[in-house]
Scaffold this motif. Structure first.
Motif, PDB file in Angstrom:
ATOM      1  N   UNK A   1       1.510   3.599   2.492  1.00  0.00           N
ATOM      2  CA  UNK A   1       1.351   2.557   3.507  1.00  0.00           C
ATOM      3  C   UNK A   1       1.262   3.184   4.903  1.00  0.00           C
ATOM      4  N   UNK A   2       1.988   4.269   5.090  1.00  0.00           N
ATOM      5  CA  UNK A   2       1.972   4.971   6.376  1.00  0.00           C
ATOM      6  C   UNK A   2       0.624   5.668   6.619  1.00  0.00           C
ATOM      7  N   UNK A   3       0.035   6.224   5.562  1.00  0.00           N
ATOM      8  CA  UNK A   3      -1.181   7.030   5.704  1.00  0.00           C
ATOM      9  C   UNK A   3      -2.479   6.244   5.571  1.00  0.00           C
ATOM     10  N   UNK A   4      -2.417   5.042   4.994  1.00  0.00           N
ATOM     11  CA  UNK A   4      -3.661   4.309   4.721  1.00  0.00           C
ATOM     12  C   UNK A   4      -3.425   2.805   4.784  1.00  0.00           C
ATOM     13  N   UNK A   5      -4.530   2.058   4.781  1.00  0.00           N
ATOM     14  CA  UNK A   5      -4.461   0.605   4.644  1.00  0.00           C
ATOM     15  C   UNK A   5      -4.241   0.336   3.155  1.00  0.00           C
TER      16      UNK A   5
ATOM     17  N   UNK B   1      -2.350  -1.598  -0.100  1.00  0.00           N
ATOM     18  CA  UNK B   1      -1.682  -2.766  -0.658  1.00  0.00           C
ATOM     19  C   UNK B   1      -1.031  -2.314  -1.962  1.00  0.00           C
ATOM     20  N   UNK B   2       0.274  -2.493  -2.052  1.00  0.00           N
ATOM     21  CA  UNK B   2       1.006  -2.116  -3.260  1.00  0.00           C
ATOM     22  C   UNK B   2       1.170  -3.378  -4.103  1.00  0.00           C
ATOM     23  N   UNK B   3       0.774  -3.297  -5.364  1.00  0.00           N
ATOM     24  CA  UNK B   3       0.901  -4.452  -6.255  1.00  0.00           C
ATOM     25  C   UNK B   3       1.675  -4.061  -7.514  1.00  0.00           C
TER      26      UNK B   3
ATOM     27  N   UNK C   1     -11.383   6.749   6.491  1.00  0.00           N
ATOM     28  CA  UNK C   1     -10.302   6.364   7.413  1.00  0.00           C
ATOM     29  C   UNK C   1     -10.126   4.845   7.503  1.00  0.00           C
ATOM     30  N   UNK C   2     -11.233   4.093   7.433  1.00  0.00           N
ATOM     31  CA  UNK C   2     -11.155   2.627   7.497  1.00  0.00           C
ATOM     32  C   UNK C   2     -11.113   1.993   6.107  1.00  0.00           C
ATOM     33  N   UNK C   3     -11.042   2.816   5.065  1.00  0.00           N
ATOM     34  CA  UNK C   3     -11.037   2.323   3.697  1.00  0.00           C
ATOM     35  C   UNK C   3      -9.733   1.644   3.320  1.00  0.00           C
ATOM     36  N   UNK C   4      -9.739   1.055   2.134  1.00  0.00           N
ATOM     37  CA  UNK C   4      -8.582   0.311   1.649  1.00  0.00           C
ATOM     38  C   UNK C   4      -8.106   0.914   0.331  1.00  0.00           C
ATOM     39  N   UNK C   5      -6.794   0.973   0.167  1.00  0.00           N
ATOM     40  CA  UNK C   5      -6.219   1.431  -1.099  1.00  0.00           C
ATOM     41  C   UNK C   5      -5.453   0.283  -1.738  1.00  0.00           C
TER      42      UNK C   5
END
Length: 190
Positions: free
Chosen positions: A120-124, A126-128, A88-92
Motif C-alpha cells: 500500500x505504501x509503494x503502490x496504488x 487494493x488488498x482483498x 507508477x500510475x498502475x494499480x495492484x
C-alpha cells in the motif's frame, strides 16, 4: 493503445486458467491479444506469472519493468516480487493470502511480515480477501475467478459477455458458482 495486465501467483492457484479466460474474452471483444506464461516450478508451489497485453495492435506479449497497467497477485509475497513491473500510475490488486515457499516450510526463513503495508505504501494497491469469499461460495478453487473479476472491473471490461466465456470453459456443474465468483470479484474493487 495497448494495455498490460500481469497476473502472478503460486502453482495450483488457477492463475493460468484466469489468464486464459481473460484472453478469450478480450479476443471475442475484438482486441488484438498477446499472452505469455511463465511456469516456474509451478507444480511445487513455485512462482507463476501470466502477461496479457491487448489493444488495437499488440506487438509483443512481454511486459517490461514499469509497464503493467495492473498487477493482480493471487498470493501477497508474489505481489512484492513483481511490483517493479507496475507502472507508477498502475494499480495492484492483491489477494491477502499466504502460501509458504520451501525455505519457509523447511524452517530456514519466516514468512515476511508487513507485506500488505509495504504494498500500500509503494503502490496504488487494493488488498482483498478472495479466499474467504471463495469459501463462502462453497469452493476455495474459485478464488482465481474472483481475482479475474477484479481485473474485469479495474480495466473497464464489464461489457464483455463473461457468462458466455465462463460457460464455454468450465465444467457445467461449476458454471453458476464461477459466474457468481466473477461478480463478487467485480464488487471488491472500485
Amino acid at each position: 493503445m495497448t494495455k498490460s495486465i500481469l497476473l502472478v501467483g503460486v502453482g495450483g492457484q488457477g492463475t493460468i486458467l484466469a489468464s486464459k479466460l481473460l484472453t478469450t474474452g478480450l479476443m471475442e471483444a475484438g482486441y488484438d491479444v498477446k499472452m505469455s506464461e511463465i511456469h516456474g516450478m509451478s507444480q511445487r508451489g513455485g512462482s507463476v506469472s501470466s502477461q496479457v497485453r491487448y489493444g488495437d495492435k499488440v506487438e509483443s506479449p512481454v511486459i517490461e519493468i514499469g509497464g503493467a497497467d495492473i498487477l493482480v497477485s493471487f498470493e501477497k509475497m508474489e505481489a512484492l516480487r513483481w511490483l517493479k513491473y507496475l507502472k507508477p500510475e498502475g494499480k495492484a490488486v492483491v489477494n491477502d493470502f499466504e502460501i509458504e515457499s520451501m525455505p519457509i516450510l523447511n524452517g530456514k526463513v519466516d514468512y515476511p511480515k508487513g507485506i500488505n503495508e509495504e504494498l500500500v505504501e509503494q503502490a496504488n494497491a487494493t488488498i482483498i480477501d478472495a479466499a474467504t469469499k471463495a469459501k463462502e461460495l462453497g469452493n476455495s478453487k474459485v478464488m482465481n475467478i474472483i481475482l479475474l473479476g477484479t481485473v474485469v472491473k479495474s480495466m473497464g471490461l464489464e461489457e464483455i459477455d463473461w457468462e458466455k466465456i465462463i460457460s464455454g470453459n468450465v465444467k457445467e456443474k461449476f458454471i453458476d458458482m464461477n459466474i457468481e465468483a466473477m461478480k463478487i470479484g467485480m464488487d471488491l474493487v472500485k
